[in-house]
Write an enzyme that holds these catalytic residues in place. Sequence first.
Site, PDB file in Angstrom:
ATOM      1  N   HIS C 134     -43.241  92.572 -10.184  1.00  0.00           N
ATOM      2  CA  HIS C 134     -42.689  93.022 -11.457  1.00  0.00           C
ATOM      3  C   HIS C 134     -41.721  94.176 -11.162  1.00  0.00           C
ATOM      4  CE1 HIS C 134     -42.791  95.075 -15.414  1.00  0.00           C
ATOM      5  NE2 HIS C 134     -43.211  93.939 -15.925  1.00  0.00           N
ATOM      6  N   ASP C 211     -51.157  96.167  -7.794  1.00  0.00           N
ATOM      7  CA  ASP C 211     -50.708  96.144  -9.192  1.00  0.00           C
ATOM      8  C   ASP C 211     -51.583  95.121  -9.921  1.00  0.00           C
ATOM      9  OD1 ASP C 211     -49.566  95.507 -11.607  1.00  0.00           O
ATOM     10  OD2 ASP C 211     -47.544  95.204 -10.825  1.00  0.00           O
ATOM     11  N   LYS C 237     -52.734  95.695 -22.098  1.00  0.00           N
ATOM     12  CA  LYS C 237     -52.880  94.288 -21.720  1.00  0.00           C
ATOM     13  C   LYS C 237     -54.342  93.859 -21.673  1.00  0.00           C
ATOM     14  CE  LYS C 237     -48.720  94.399 -18.858  1.00  0.00           C
ATOM     15  NZ  LYS C 237     -47.643  93.606 -19.461  1.00  0.00           N
ATOM     16  N   CYS C 375     -39.321  90.481 -16.453  1.00  0.00           N
ATOM     17  CA  CYS C 375     -39.243  91.660 -15.583  1.00  0.00           C
ATOM     18  C   CYS C 375     -39.491  91.307 -14.127  1.00  0.00           C
ATOM     19  CB  CYS C 375     -40.216  92.739 -16.024  1.00  0.00           C
ATOM     20  SG  CYS C 375     -39.732  93.576 -17.509  1.00  0.00           S
TER      21      CYS C 375
END
Lengths: 139, 139, 417, 417
Positions: C134, C211, C237, C375
């Site tokens: 990302h 991540d 999220k 992204c």
Amino acid sequence: MSVLDLEKEIIEDFELFDEWEEKYQYIIEIGQKLPPLDDKYKLDENKIKGCQSSVWLHAYAKDGLVYFEADSDSTFVKGEIALLIKVLSGQPAAEVVNAPLAFIDTIGLRQHIAVTRANGLSSMIKQMKLYAVGMNSKQ
Amino acid sequence: MSVLDLEKEIIEDFELFDEWEEKYQYIIEIGQKLPPLDDKYKLDENKIKGCQSSVWLHAYAKDGLVYFEADSDSTFVKGEIALLIKVLSGQPAAEVVNAPLAFIDTIGLRQHIAVTRANGLSSMIKQMKLYAVGMNSKQ
Amino acid sequence: MEKTTLTEKGIAEFNVEEIRRNFPILSTKAHGKPLVYLDNAASSQKPQVVIQKLVDYYSSLNANIHRGVHYLSQKASQEFDDVRVKVQEFINAASEREIVFVRGTTEAINLVASSFGRKNLNAGDEVLISAMEHHSNIVPWQMICEERKAVLKVIPMNDRGEISLDEYASLLSSKTKIVSIVHTSNSLGTVNPVKEMIRLAHAKNIPVLVDAAQGIVHTVIDVQDLDCDFLAFSGHKMLGPTGVGILYGKEKQLEDMPPYQGGGEMISSVSFEKTTYNEIPFKFEAGTPNIADVIALGTAVDYYKSIDRNAAFEYEHYLMTECSRLLAEIPGVRLIGTASNKASVVSFVIDNVNAMDAGMYLDTMGIAVRTGQHCTAPVMQQFCIPGTIRASFMFYNTIEEVHALIEGVKKAIKLLK
Amino acid sequence: MEKTTLTEKGIAEFNVEEIRRNFPILSTKAHGKPLVYLDNAASSQKPQVVIQKLVDYYSSLNANIHRGVHYLSQKASQEFDDVRVKVQEFINAASEREIVFVRGTTEAINLVASSFGRKNLNAGDEVLISAMEHHSNIVPWQMICEERKAVLKVIPMNDRGEISLDEYASLLSSKTKIVSIVHTSNSLGTVNPVKEMIRLAHAKNIPVLVDAAQGIVHTVIDVQDLDCDFLAFSGHKMLGPTGVGILYGKEKQLEDMPPYQGGGEMISSVSFEKTTYNEIPFKFEAGTPNIADVIALGTAVDYYKSIDRNAAFEYEHYLMTECSRLLAEIPGVRLIGTASNKASVVSFVIDNVNAMDAGMYLDTMGIAVRTGQHCTAPVMQQFCIPGTIRASFMFYNTIEEVHALIEGVKKAIKLLK
Ligand SMILES: Cc1ncc(COP(=O)(O)O)c(C=O)c1O
Ligand SMILES: Cc1ncc(COP(=O)(O)O)c(C=O)c1O
């Protein structure tokens, strides 16, 4: 036909539809019918900034009237352009500059499209009017 | 008196009060009566870490029992210490190590004081118990 | 990481209707049609308990924390501090000192890039990321590499969207100062073999940041089992509010790093001559934190605890697999991201159909998908496409919603082709 | 900056009871006593409309913004973008491009210290702050000065807590690269002559950052009138939620600065070879923003617009003045911070009484004040005190609450002395 009459025609067309889905389908159909722009006009200088999709706009004057041709990789954008072209292409420059284009709100277009797309639409209109301003001042 | 009996005495004292304000006043009064610590014990090594106020704790053994003396710039903290000293000072080391000190929750102390102060209180208890552990192992 | 496929019995028993009642937004409409929310990878919806927690906080608890002795400040501090422990338990960190509250994944990665990078990166050193990162796990490293004259290296992926461990291993060198790798790709759905990647990096004493913006939402993550040095994820999220996220860092790593932002909370003492910093994790939390949202994130964690997470994740997997299978059957549809280990995300393109036109048409039917690069511009560059249409699932989605999407895609092809 | 004292008629007409009904927390209890909340400088309470906005957002609007074409994302983006314009109007910025959403004042100052500092500070350069700054306007500058080998200079203040403009002017030199100054001191209440200070700095081409964390809450601030280059403030102190704040920066200043954090939203295009950044303000907003809280901050701004702000500020001034007057009459009480131009804050110490003991005693009566250094350790060092007791007022406080505080202080002196 005058800009206002043409706007009225579009508004009446859209009155047939209740749902945004149907309006969307109609815009797509109009977009599909927009004649493709000759590749020689797909220049960077004709590209409209601020649109998420690629949009090329070609404008020219003939017999004191302003004409527009355009293309995009998005059929929806082509549909939007087709509506604008229907109203603005072949009009006197002054008419283009002053066109209220209230039909965009009336048919519920701006209310349904994303901000980024709405900005793209505004950029298109701005660009069309800028051409007309330029031509107007030359006349 | 045993640790448990002394804890019970404190719990009974506090049962007289309904409101936290009254309990607070009582703790302050106890704090004001705590004999001051001799300046020679107000050393950095006797300072308890983790308290927002300055707190000095001096501990010593006599006749197999553990004794505590302490001081603080906060009267409220002195009151807390006075309660702990009442229960723990003059007890056999093993008793100090194993003291449940449930009275702190029963009288509602921990529930009313700020986290930072509660941590200070825990640090004090830990330090007192550590002294006792040390003395216990020496015996 | 092997997924056991949920049995038909298991799927039938997963009571999604009951779960849906916990999420008020799921019964609203979009353009007059019942909302079909398939944009979960961008942001999840929130259960009522999380929303209510915000109301309760602001109606009866609100105060600045840690520095106040008064009642509200005390209560608020207590609830705030409790969340650190909840999050610690949620990811099985060794200590609550390893949990840093940040704005989100992006800030977490920036914090590490800046603090770890300024301390450890020098000219010629390397930072290793993957081809499917990302932007938030690319740009911070580009920025610090430029500043420190270090080099950003990229682990390639194959056309299914998978990293080869061999290629990865060959990129690890004595110059590599940190590996920063996505757990689960938000545009391809790939679940990377992070545990093995961490093992390989650690064999060369290279720390690893994971991540987990998507990973935390679709897997049970145990940081001690993974043995990652850093883990980053966003509250919004994972059923929590916007504006809050977590940086997990091993105690030793956090201790070694200089602070990031300066200000209130992160100091131990201040004078114009000399300022000393607070302990971890406070050293990295300058200023008034996002108190209400941290506390509501705690409620999101509680919510996860209240459901059978493993069953929920298998159910999501079922929706994802079924959606992929049905899409693949439609002529003209091409799936982007077909790794053998995937979670939640189904990305696809349609021949001769502009992705945004299709997304917008689905939207007219009330179906929310995302279109574009998600992204992850370099992923699109590798696949030579401008973008994809992406459906991403949470356990509150239904198989009927999958079918609605499939019907929508078929209609889109008919209209737009 | 001159305050006109509110007439008795004006005070009587300011309908505080009606206003209080907008704030649900004000009718709660602390330790069984009606809450008297006088810790507003730490964080303000929130009106019901702000709380409700969060509920509405999460129940009917929640989605990630800007990158989605679908209905929810559209609506959320629209509301989010509207707030930028609301804030622009609130502080009369020239353009919405000058409004950057951040976590709070602390992050705003860190952003400028880092981005402006790395670009403009070199060895021997000077940064000028005042003796009454909050840690959040000290530590970021100490950190960047250390990195860039620049020097942090301090404008002194007198024993009333006032800056001398002459001394200030004499500290402005060709080495001074930026002035960063608090508008209203959170520990002393001093309102600094920032407009004049900015004029003096600009005469030497030195930009000025104004820390308006308190200032924005008690004054109508017009950035074009002030002519400040940067203005920083926090949402949570001005009726908004925690986790959101504003950095205002003049367009030219923001354009000139490199980005701060990297990630989603702040880029224009990304590839592993070359990344280009988005326009201002997005260049400074990496990652998913705190969408819900930004939108609720917009509601806080709306709330301010719905009341007579000037009347509210004068009423606050009346409470502050009255509280100071009554406290000064109590033997043993010493006011800290007696500047001629003050707002909201009343700080004091009591001879031979530990401030925290007194604060805690007031708390037993339901009265919330703050005790300690208030994140301004150097102020306490100058006054040679470990800390103060601080009462700080908002327009929803009442004169009865002032009297309750006075009675409480008297009781505290009786008990604790
Ligand atoms: C004058 C001043 N500056 C800066 C801050 C820091 O604000 P925040 O903690 O919201 O970042 C505060 C609030 O504590 C303040 O009063
Ligand atoms: C894999 C991945 N990393 C990082 C991020 C950035 O998260 P946030 O925008 O919450 O900071 C996202 C979410 O968009 C993501 O999916």
